[in-house]
Design an enzyme around this catalytic site. Structure first.
Site, mmCIF file in Angstrom:
data_model
loop_
_atom_site.group_PDB
_atom_site.id
_atom_site.type_symbol
_atom_site.label_atom_id
_atom_site.label_comp_id
_atom_site.label_asym_id
_atom_site.label_seq_id
_atom_site.Cartn_x
_atom_site.Cartn_y
_atom_site.Cartn_z
ATOM 1 N N ARG A 1 11.816 -7.806 -3.499
ATOM 2 C CA ARG A 1 10.711 -7.294 -4.336
ATOM 3 C C ARG A 1 10.686 -8.140 -5.599
ATOM 4 O O ARG A 1 11.688 -8.195 -6.334
ATOM 5 C CB ARG A 1 10.908 -5.819 -4.685
ATOM 6 C CG ARG A 1 9.960 -5.369 -5.798
ATOM 7 C CD ARG A 1 9.948 -3.881 -6.028
ATOM 8 N NE ARG A 1 9.257 -3.198 -4.950
ATOM 9 C CZ ARG A 1 8.833 -1.940 -5.018
ATOM 10 N NH1 ARG A 1 9.043 -1.226 -6.106
ATOM 11 N NH2 ARG A 1 8.217 -1.392 -3.993
ATOM 12 N N HIS B 1 1.663 -5.615 -0.696
ATOM 13 C CA HIS B 1 2.743 -4.651 -0.418
ATOM 14 C C HIS B 1 2.674 -4.244 1.066
ATOM 15 O O HIS B 1 2.324 -3.113 1.402
ATOM 16 C CB HIS B 1 2.571 -3.437 -1.327
ATOM 17 C CG HIS B 1 3.767 -2.539 -1.410
ATOM 18 N ND1 HIS B 1 4.977 -2.811 -0.792
ATOM 19 C CD2 HIS B 1 3.945 -1.339 -2.044
ATOM 20 C CE1 HIS B 1 5.827 -1.832 -1.052
ATOM 21 N NE2 HIS B 1 5.232 -0.933 -1.800
ATOM 22 N N CYS C 1 0.560 5.593 -2.408
ATOM 23 C CA CYS C 1 1.861 4.991 -2.077
ATOM 24 C C CYS C 1 2.991 5.589 -2.895
ATOM 25 O O CYS C 1 4.151 5.480 -2.514
ATOM 26 C CB CYS C 1 1.801 3.484 -2.257
ATOM 27 S SG CYS C 1 1.532 2.957 -3.959
ATOM 28 N N GLN D 1 4.398 -0.981 2.717
ATOM 29 C CA GLN D 1 3.725 0.273 2.394
ATOM 30 C C GLN D 1 2.600 0.561 3.383
ATOM 31 O O GLN D 1 2.455 1.679 3.879
ATOM 32 C CB GLN D 1 3.145 0.202 0.971
ATOM 33 C CG GLN D 1 2.414 1.456 0.571
ATOM 34 C CD GLN D 1 3.342 2.655 0.459
ATOM 35 O OE1 GLN D 1 4.356 2.580 -0.210
ATOM 36 N NE2 GLN D 1 3.011 3.748 1.132
ATOM 37 N N ARG E 1 7.981 5.227 5.252
ATOM 38 C CA ARG E 1 8.530 3.935 4.814
ATOM 39 C C ARG E 1 9.824 3.656 5.573
ATOM 40 O O ARG E 1 10.083 2.529 6.001
ATOM 41 C CB ARG E 1 8.808 3.946 3.300
ATOM 42 C CG ARG E 1 7.578 4.082 2.418
ATOM 43 C CD ARG E 1 6.694 2.857 2.491
ATOM 44 N NE ARG E 1 7.419 1.656 2.128
ATOM 45 C CZ ARG E 1 7.643 1.237 0.882
ATOM 46 N NH1 ARG E 1 7.148 1.906 -0.134
ATOM 47 N NH2 ARG E 1 8.310 0.113 0.656
ATOM 48 N N ASP F 1 -4.094 4.545 -6.113
ATOM 49 C CA ASP F 1 -2.795 4.065 -6.597
ATOM 50 C C ASP F 1 -2.854 4.087 -8.124
ATOM 51 O O ASP F 1 -3.936 4.289 -8.724
ATOM 52 C CB ASP F 1 -2.541 2.643 -6.058
ATOM 53 C CG ASP F 1 -1.145 2.106 -6.387
ATOM 54 O OD1 ASP F 1 -0.262 2.904 -6.785
ATOM 55 O OD2 ASP F 1 -0.946 0.878 -6.261
HETATM 56 N N1 CP Z 1 5.617 2.940 -2.897
HETATM 57 C C1 CP Z 1 6.678 2.218 -3.313
HETATM 58 O O1 CP Z 1 6.862 1.067 -2.963
HETATM 59 O O2 CP Z 1 7.532 2.912 -4.133
HETATM 60 P P1 CP Z 1 8.767 2.323 -4.962
HETATM 61 O O3 CP Z 1 8.209 1.492 -6.067
HETATM 62 O O4 CP Z 1 9.486 3.545 -5.445
HETATM 63 O O5 CP Z 1 9.614 1.498 -4.036
HETATM 64 N N1 NVA Z 2 0.551 -1.043 -7.450
HETATM 65 C C1 NVA Z 2 1.866 -0.522 -7.759
HETATM 66 C C2 NVA Z 2 2.576 -0.124 -6.499
HETATM 67 C C3 NVA Z 2 3.929 0.480 -6.700
HETATM 68 C C4 NVA Z 2 4.626 0.818 -5.445
HETATM 69 C C5 NVA Z 2 2.656 -1.555 -8.535
HETATM 70 O O1 NVA Z 2 2.660 -2.727 -8.138
HETATM 71 O O2 NVA Z 2 3.261 -1.192 -9.540
#
Ligand code: CP
Ligand code: NVA
Length: 308
Positions: free
Chosen positions: A107, A134, A266, A137, A294, A225
């Site tokens: 990540r 992502h 998400c 997700q 997930r 989101d």
């Molecule tokens: N939805 C998601 O990826 O959550 P986190 O940021 O908690 O991993």
């Molecule tokens: N769009 C959000 C998703 C988090 C899982 C971010 O990137 O912060």
């Protein structure tokens, strides 16, 4: 080498295999304690590195638990603890990690970091979120839609809010799974055109709509989101909130969708900003099923990457 970098870079037949495998792994362990091993142990003797340069709850825990259920071992690393955060190149990090572990989940911020890791790693690399996409997700989201409502192909999905990384992976999925996608948000927060163009080129109907009620009319699935993602500057927060307020998903907006429409997010959610409590906790919301899936969807991704 099977990297899982994005939904548009993965063969549709493989995506379908992963969704079906996720569903069958989920039902195979129904009712068991979370720490109980799966009957088969496809990741036995495998070591997986989970690297986070941004915070995470779901991605971190679901990957860790999923690998362990399949008999593998994990190490969770944060970018700042690694030499990666102190000047070692991504390419060298990829080469070194490939000598120790069987798979890398990353990540990070810039997509280029992920792509460079994948280019130089000699083990599979999984995208655990970048500023741009992502994919894990949305694999969980497809699994979730289908477990409640059957095939997503031909359905109408409406996204309300920021044209962000999670939207981008929905656009990839629209092209690969064959559903229609409507984006409802202000022009300043439109998604990159390339995501929409590619979905259209693959046969999906993709619409941009400025009026939230019109966008949601006839939707089978309504998604939103956060209005401020982890990579967005906090200085844009107030402006984003002002621009996105008309796209908040509340009960009145959900009532414009089909009566059997589902609501997804998400998570983490900012309650009573992008979505009201009544919708989050209402009968159409499947947000906690998404979070659970997930785990199952990523187990399927891990197996596909490792060919086990
Ligand atoms: N939805 C998601 O990826 O959550 P986190 O940021 O908690 O991993
Ligand atoms: N769009 C959000 C998703 C988090 C899982 C971010 O990137 O912060």
């Amino acid at each position: 080498m099977r990297h899982f970098l994005d939904i548009n870079k993965t063969d549709p037949a493989d995506l379908r295999t992963m969704i079906d495998s996720a569903a069958s792994m989920k039902s195979a362990r129904a009712g068991r304690p979370k720490g109980a091993p799966d009957d088969d142990q496809p990741l036995k003797d495998r070591m997986v590195a989970l690297i986070f340069e941004k915070p995470s709850t779901r991605t971190r825990v679901s990957f860790d638990v999923g690998v362990r259920q399949m008999g593998g071992q994990t190490m969770v690393l944060t970018g700042s603890e690694m030499q990666l955060g102190h000047g070692e190149t991504i390419a060298d990090t990829a080469r070194v990690l490939s000598r120790y572990v069987d798979l890398i989940m990353l990540r990070t911020f810039e997509e280029d970091v992920l792509l460079e890791m994948a280019e130089h790693a000699t083990v599979p690399v999984i995208n655990g979120l970048t500023n741009r996409t992502h994919p894990c997700q949305i694999m969980a989201d497809i699994q979730t839609y289908e477990e409640h409502r059957g095939p997503i192909t031909g359905k109408k999905v409406t996204w309300c809010g920021d044209g962000n990384n999670v939207f981008a992976s929905f656009a990839h999925a629209a092209g690969q799974f064959g559903f229609d996608l409507t984006f409802a948000g202000p022009p300043t927060l439109d998604p990159e055109a390339v995501f929409l163009d590619e979905a259209r080129a693959r046969g999906a109907t993709v619409t941009i709509e400025r009026d939230a009620a019109r966008a949601v009319a006839g939707a089978d699935l309504v998604v939103t989101d956060t209005w401020v993602s982890m990579h967005d500057s906090q200085t844009t927060r107030e402006r984003r909130h002002n621009q996105l307020r008309p796209y908040q998903v509340d009960e009145a907006l959900m009532a414009m969708a089909r009566p059997d429409a589902l609501f997804m997010h998400c998570l983490p959610a900012h309650r009573n900003e992008e979505v009201t409590d009544a919708v989050m906790d209402g009968p159409q919301s499947v947000v906690f099923d998404e979070a659970e899936n997930r785990l199952h969807a990523q187990k399927a991704v891990l197996r596909w990457c490792l060919g086990v």
